[in-house]
Design an enzyme around this catalytic site. Structure first.
Site, short mmCIF file in Angstrom:
data_model
loop_
_atom_site.label_atom_id
_atom_site.label_comp_id
_atom_site.label_asym_id
_atom_site.label_seq_id
_atom_site.Cartn_x
_atom_site.Cartn_y
_atom_site.Cartn_z
N GLU A 55 0.84 -1.13 -0.09
CA GLU A 55 0.12 -0.03 -0.08
C GLU A 55 0.87 1.35 0.11
OE1 GLU A 55 -0.11 -2.61 1.99
OE2 GLU A 55 -2.17 -2.72 3.08
N CYS A 84 -2.44 -2.95 7.64
CA CYS A 84 -1.96 -2.82 9.04
C CYS A 84 -2.29 -1.34 9.64
CB CYS A 84 -0.52 -3.17 8.86
SG CYS A 84 0.44 -1.99 8.51
ZN ZN Z 1 0.97 -2.26 5.92
#
Ligand code: ZN
Length: 150
Positions: A55, A84
C-alpha cells in the site's frame, strides 16, 4: 473499470510482483476516473525496508502520477489483504476516498479486525471501505507462501 471484484483482481496481479522472500500482497491505486495510477507488491525483504508494504509503495507512486501533490482525493486503493496500522494511517493521510480489500487479517488488521483506524470518528478524513472481496482468492497466495517458508 467497474466492480470491486475487478479492482481486487488487479491487486492480485500486483501481488505476483513480490520477490521470492516477500509475503505476496499486492495493492493498486485507481484515479477518480477509474484509471490505474500505480501498483506495487510488498517489498519489505527485497528493499530491506520495514515500511515497504504494498500500500505504501503504491501510494507513493500514485501521488507522482496523479500530480496533486500528496493528495489522492477521490482515488480508490485496492489491496489483497486488510491493511495494517501503518498502511491504514497512510491511506487516511493521503486522503484516499475509498478502500477495497480482499482477505481479512485477524492478527494485524487495522480496518476492522484488531483496530478500525480508517473509521475512527476522531479523524477528519474517513475513507469508504469494503472488505472481504474475493477473500479466499486473496488468502490463497499467502497460505502457499507460508506453507513454503515454514
Ligand atoms: Zn501495511
Amino acid at each position: 473499470m467497474s466492480s470491486d471484484t475487478e479492482l481486487i483482481r488487479r491487486a492480485l496481479d500486483a501481488a505476483r510482483l513480490a520477490g521470492p522472500d516477500d509475503v505476496p500482497i499486492g495493492a493498486v491505486v485507481f484515479g477518480p476516473d477509474g484509471t490505474e495510477l500505480a501498483r506495487a507488491a510488498n517489498a519489505r525483504e527485497a528493499l530491506g525496508d520495514p515500511t515497504a508494504h504494498a500500500e505504501i509503495l503504491a501510494i507513493r507512486a500514485a501521488t507522482g502520477v496523479l500530480g496533486d501533490g500528496w493528495r489522492l482525493a477521490d482515488c480508490t486503493l485496492a489491496v489483497t489483504v486488510e491493511p495494517c496500522t501503518m498502511c491504514a494511517g497512510a491511506l487516511v493521510m493521503a486522503r484516499i476516498g475509498r478502500l477495497v480489500f480482499g482477505a481479512w487479517e485477524p492478527k494485524t488488521g487495522a480496518v476492522g479486525s484488531l483496530w478500525d483506524v480508517v473509521r475512527d470518528r476522531r479523524l477528519t478524513h474517513r475513507p469508504q471501505v469494503r472488505g472481504g472481496v474475493l477473500a479466499a482468492e486473496c488468502a490463497a497466495p499467502l497460505e502457499e507462501f507460508f506453507a513454503r517458508h515454514r
